[in-house]
Design a protein around this motif. Structure first.
Motif, PDB file in Angstrom:
ATOM      1  N   ASP A 229      27.552 -16.049  47.406  1.00  0.00           N
ATOM      2  CA  ASP A 229      27.459 -14.738  48.048  1.00  0.00           C
ATOM      3  C   ASP A 229      27.706 -13.621  47.047  1.00  0.00           C
ATOM      4  N   SER A 240      22.103  -9.258  52.642  1.00  0.00           N
ATOM      5  CA  SER A 240      21.620  -9.909  53.871  1.00  0.00           C
ATOM      6  C   SER A 240      20.105 -10.057  53.866  1.00  0.00           C
ATOM      7  N   LYS A 244      22.135 -13.731  52.370  1.00  0.00           N
ATOM      8  CA  LYS A 244      23.518 -13.900  51.961  1.00  0.00           C
ATOM      9  C   LYS A 244      24.456 -13.164  52.907  1.00  0.00           C
ATOM     10  N   LYS A 245      25.739 -13.476  52.804  1.00  0.00           N
ATOM     11  CA  LYS A 245      26.747 -12.924  53.711  1.00  0.00           C
ATOM     12  C   LYS A 245      26.935 -11.435  53.472  1.00  0.00           C
ATOM     13  N   TYR A 247      29.471  -8.206  53.451  1.00  0.00           N
ATOM     14  CA  TYR A 247      30.875  -7.830  53.335  1.00  0.00           C
ATOM     15  C   TYR A 247      31.026  -6.344  53.661  1.00  0.00           C
TER      16      TYR A 247
END
Length: 285
Positions: A229, A240, A244-245, A247
């Motif tokens: 990530d 995203s 990917k994640k 934050y």
């Protein structure tokens, strides 16, 4: 049925942007004064749907969403928020009076005409709705990390009321038997044109050029190539786009460090340091 739908739309507005809480509460209060029995349908629907939504969101975020949405905004006006206090009155002078003087005058004309006419309930509804939309924008503008987009509800309220005020002015002129109102109508139209001209900007400057688009695609390709990530605090949505994640964005993190208690600041700082030292991110951009 209309009041139930209004409650559902209210819940959706809260899910879209949580600062709608202020304007929604004001509109619900106006609905209570309008017809309290039917207003209960709106309030119950909104409370049920929003309650479920916020509960699920709070569960998925470990309680942080409730902290940001409900607790943190209350700290903007606390003694610890001295840095933002200059925004208390600059909001009105710079963003309302400074940018929309004619809209304010027409909005006031419309509201005054309702209050001194026979439409007291309508006056209460429009006044509370406008106060909620403008007040919500004001509260959202308080943090130092806020940006111009938080002004949209306030400007929308003034634009709507200005149009109704213009109609009120023309209706008043139309009721006169003499032709003396025509110069006033012409002057009002010219003032509206001047108001719009003062707000002019070139929207095409916001459109990406072909080189910008290709650069963006190259950037996303570099994101996709990273193993793990990515922490990208200033543009947290970009990871995203390649699966990917996501934050927290820098502005909400900064709000914590600007307004929160020492305990909360230290806890959040500890989480970031632990994640970085533990190499939980494939990259920090």
């Amino acid at each position: 049925a209309a009041f139930v739908w209004a409650g559902a739309l209210t819940a959706l507005s809260l899910a879209t942007k949580q600062s709608a809480i202020v304007s929604s509460l004001a509109i619900m209060l106006a609905a209570l004064l309008w017809n309290w029995r039917r207003a209960l349908y709106s309030m119950a629907t909104a409370a049920a749907l929003a309650g479920i939504g916020f509960s699920l969101l709070g569960y998925r975020t470990g309680g942080w969403s409730n902290y940001y949405i409900f607790h943190l905004p209350g700290l903007y006006f606390s003694p610890a928020s001295g840095l933002a206090r200059e925004n208390l009155f600059a909001f009105w002078s710079r963003n309302c009076i400074g940018k929309l003087p004619l809209a304010l005058a027409l909005a006031a004309l419309f509201l005054v005409s309702l209050m001194f006419g026979r439409a007291r309930r309508s006056a209460a509804f429009y006044l509370m709705a406008a106060a909620g939309m403008i007040g919500g924008a004001w509260i959202s503008w308080m943090p130092l990390s806020s940006y111009d987009n938080v002004l949209i509800p306030a400007h929308a309220a003034l634009a709507l009321l200005a149009g109704l005020g213009m109609h009120t002015l023309f209706s008043s002129i139309g009721r006169r038997e003499t032709g003396s109102g025509q110069p006033v109508a012409s002057l009002a139209c010219l003032a509206c044109i001047a108001q719009l001209a003062a707000l002019y900007y070139d929207p095409f400057q916001q459109l990406p050029r072909p080189d910008d688009f290709r650069a963006g695609q190259d950037l996303l390709a570099s994101f996709a190539a990273v193993q793990g990530d990515i922490l990208c605090p200033y543009h947290s949505y970009l990871p995203s786009l390649v699966g990917k994640k996501v934050y927290p964005h820098d502005c909400v993190v900064r709000n914590v460090f600007d307004f929160a208690s020492t305990e909360v600041k230290d806890s959040l700082r500890g989480e970031f340091l632990a994640a970085i030292r533990g190499r939980e991110f494939g990259a920090i951009i």
